[in-house]
Design a protein around this motif. Structure first.
Motif, PDB file in Angstrom:
ATOM      1  N   ALA A   1       0.836  -1.213   0.000  1.00  0.00           N
ATOM      2  CA  ALA A   1       0.000   0.000   0.000  1.00  0.00           C
ATOM      3  C   ALA A   1       0.866   1.257   0.000  1.00  0.00           C
ATOM      4  O   ALA A   1       0.698   2.146  -0.841  1.00  0.00           O
ATOM      5  CB  ALA A   1      -0.919  -0.014   1.212  1.00  0.00           C
ATOM      6  N   GLY A   2       1.816   1.337   0.963  1.00  0.00           N
ATOM      7  CA  GLY A   2       2.708   2.486   1.008  1.00  0.00           C
ATOM      8  C   GLY A   2       3.601   2.555  -0.216  1.00  0.00           C
ATOM      9  O   GLY A   2       3.908   3.640  -0.733  1.00  0.00           O
TER      10      GLY A   2
ATOM     11  N   MET B   1       1.637   4.001  -3.013  1.00  0.00           N
ATOM     12  CA  MET B   1       1.465   5.444  -2.833  1.00  0.00           C
ATOM     13  C   MET B   1       2.697   6.201  -3.305  1.00  0.00           C
ATOM     14  O   MET B   1       2.595   7.226  -3.985  1.00  0.00           O
ATOM     15  CB  MET B   1       1.173   5.760  -1.369  1.00  0.00           C
TER      16      MET B   1
ATOM     17  N   GLN C   1      -7.564  10.714   3.579  1.00  0.00           N
ATOM     18  CA  GLN C   1      -6.774   9.627   2.991  1.00  0.00           C
ATOM     19  C   GLN C   1      -5.662   9.199   3.941  1.00  0.00           C
ATOM     20  O   GLN C   1      -5.428   8.008   4.141  1.00  0.00           O
ATOM     21  CB  GLN C   1      -6.174  10.096   1.663  1.00  0.00           C
TER      22      GLN C   1
ATOM     23  N   GLN D   1      -5.582   5.430   5.437  1.00  0.00           N
ATOM     24  CA  GLN D   1      -4.457   4.577   5.037  1.00  0.00           C
ATOM     25  C   GLN D   1      -3.632   4.132   6.241  1.00  0.00           C
ATOM     26  O   GLN D   1      -3.181   2.984   6.307  1.00  0.00           O
ATOM     27  CB  GLN D   1      -3.567   5.322   4.044  1.00  0.00           C
TER      28      GLN D   1
ATOM     29  N   LYS E   1      -3.195   0.187   7.213  1.00  0.00           N
ATOM     30  CA  LYS E   1      -1.851  -0.405   7.270  1.00  0.00           C
ATOM     31  C   LYS E   1      -1.547  -0.952   8.657  1.00  0.00           C
ATOM     32  O   LYS E   1      -1.047  -2.069   8.801  1.00  0.00           O
ATOM     33  CB  LYS E   1      -0.810   0.644   6.884  1.00  0.00           C
TER      34      LYS E   1
ATOM     35  N   SER F   1      -4.736   3.212  -2.257  1.00  0.00           N
ATOM     36  CA  SER F   1      -3.490   3.774  -2.783  1.00  0.00           C
ATOM     37  C   SER F   1      -3.576   3.911  -4.299  1.00  0.00           C
ATOM     38  O   SER F   1      -3.153   4.917  -4.878  1.00  0.00           O
ATOM     39  CB  SER F   1      -2.308   2.884  -2.406  1.00  0.00           C
TER      40      SER F   1
ATOM     41  N   CYS G   1     -11.931   6.777   0.988  1.00  0.00           N
ATOM     42  CA  CYS G   1     -11.026   6.012   1.852  1.00  0.00           C
ATOM     43  C   CYS G   1     -11.475   6.099   3.314  1.00  0.00           C
ATOM     44  O   CYS G   1     -11.561   5.087   4.024  1.00  0.00           O
ATOM     45  CB  CYS G   1      -9.599   6.526   1.693  1.00  0.00           C
TER      46      CYS G   1
END
Length: 453
Positions: free
Chosen positions: A247-248, A251, A375, A379, A383, A395, A436
């Motif tokens: 995910a990160g 991004m 967001q 997120q 996570k 993401s 999100c």
């Protein structure tokens, strides 16, 4: 060295205890980045062109950082969850797996970067003139790939063990070293833009040495490379680390993708000067986002640990405190951007015409920035609680499915020119951020209620 006890004490106290040292570290790191660009912008006779050239290198630098966070930020929440479950051998195995994957990927990226630096810069929108500045900077910067990735990727494991002050020191070492070395190599020794890269590499090495010294000698749970016989047993952990870190990673990779797209469109619709404008806008964004990043990363291990320890009330309160802190901070910064944009821009350049071109671009880019908070909060929660699918989806949604198409649609199809490039960001903030956050509330809050029962 005093550690933060994530299981006891007030949630606000834990978040501040973890977040404030990280905020200081990130502000120092940000100061280094700002000073770095200030020095580059003031290289006699070539400052504006050199600043734009560094902006062209951002996508590849972001990709390197993204891989560091793929294994670091992907492993640290799992590490914290297993610590919360009192399964320390498994937690150590996760940390060792992350360390091994970080080291291997750094060497691979180093080779690829050195071999393909020129074609990559051309792909990112570099003209022949910009290439004369961007290529020397990038070739030197790539030498520091391994220490850069280790210092960024392993620092979350220091914070995850409650040693937030040590985490702060590790970042501060690199930042302070860079601020001291930049003028030496750029001006005193006359290396110009190449000198900025040399200073960066040296500072990354110092930071990485400190991180590894602490994690191998001083921390409660110590790190090492996996032995060959341990690899099959840790493949499952490697898969979980990678999937959670994706995910990160997405991004940051999509940030790089958006930068490439923006530079390509701006070079056509506005010329090289607008690449320098985008570099300044990105720098202001980094200035504004740094405290938000510290709040998120300071809260993440608290969320993960208490989720693993089955303490839903503390998880819920941590989400609430995080949201209130981020929204209050962003309201203040958003007001400053709208009211005094020129003051922020002049931090990065003294070129009057460049300031005038950047002011409307900055106002357009940050028009709906407060929606981006939604967001960030969503997120971070996804996570930290190991919600991989949701973290990855959102993401991709904001950057790939909203920003990239709008970056081409608004300037060309809607005939908005450079204005369309900068307005694509607020549109994506409103749509992506809202979706999100609402999804996070609908998924996480009912799960926490079930945990209480």
């Amino acid at each position: 060295m005093k550690r933060i006890d994530f299981e006891n004490g007030t949630i606000t106290g834990n978040i501040l205890g973890a977040g404030l040292p990280m905020l200081v570290a990130q502000l120092l790191n940000l100061l280094y980045n700002v000073v770095d660009r200030i020095y580059i912008a003031r290289i006699p006779g070539e400052g504006t062109a050199a600043l734009g050239a560094v902006g062209l290198c951002f996508p590849l630098i972001v990709i390197i950082t993204a891989f560091a966070n793929l294994f670091g930020s992907g492993g640290a929440p799992l590490f914290s969850i297993y610590r919360g479950k009192k399964k320390e051998p498994e937690a150590v195995c996760i940390m060792n797996t992350s360390f091994t994957m970080l080291s291997a990927s750094a060497l691979i990226l180093l080779v690829i970067g050195l071999c393909f630096a020129r074609p990559l810069l051309i792909l990112f929108g570099a003209s022949s003139e910009a290439l004369t500045y961007a290529l020397p900077y990038l070739m030197v910067y790539l030498i520091g790939t391994l220490p850069s990735m280790l210092s960024v990727g392993m620092n979350p494991f220091i914070n995850a063990q409650g040693y937030s002050v040590i985490g702060m020191i590790s970042v501060a070492i690199g930042a302070v070293a860079n601020m001291l070395l930049d003028p030496l190599f750029i001006f005193v020794l006359g290396f110009g833009i190449r000198g900025a890269a040399i200073a960066t590499v040296i500072s990354q090495v110092l930071s990485a040495v400190f991180v590894l010294y602490f994690l191998t000698r001083k921390s409660e749970l110590k790190v090492r490379l996996l032995h060959k016989s341990e690899v099959p047993k840790c493949l499952g952990y490697a898969k979980n680390i990678t999937s959670l870190g994706t995910a990160g990673f997405i991004m940051q990779i999509t940030n790089s993708l958006v930068t490439i797209c923006c530079n390509n469109v701006l070079s056509v619709t506005g010329g090289d000067i607008y690449i320098s404008v985008m570099t300044i806008v990105s720098s202001v964004r980094q200035l504004v986002e740094t405290p938000i990043y510290a709040m998120n990363e300071g809260t993440s291990p608290i969320l993960s640990y208490n989720y693993g320890a089955v303490r839903p009330a503390r998880v819920r309160k941590a989400i609430l405190v995080l949201g209130m802190m981020i929204l209050a901070y962003t309201a203040v910064m958003w007001s400053l951007i709208i009211l005094v944009p020129g003051t922020l821009i002049r931090v990065f350049t003294s070129d009057t015409s460049l300031v005038q071109d950047t002011i409307p671009a900055l106002n357009q880019y940050f028009a709906a920035f407060i929606f981006m908070d939604l967001q960030y909060i969503g997120q971070t929660v996804f996570k930290s609680l190991n919600k991989k699918k949701q973290a990855i989806f959102f993401s991709l949604l904001r950057k790939v499915f909203i920003v990239v198409p709008l970056t081409y649609l608004m300037p060309y199809a809607l005939h908005m020119g450079t204005r369309g490039v900068f307005l694509a960001e607020p549109v994506s903030n409103i749509i992506g951020g809202s979706l999100c956050f609402i999804t996070m509330l609908c998924i996480v809050l009912p799960e926490l209620k079930r945990m209480e029962k």
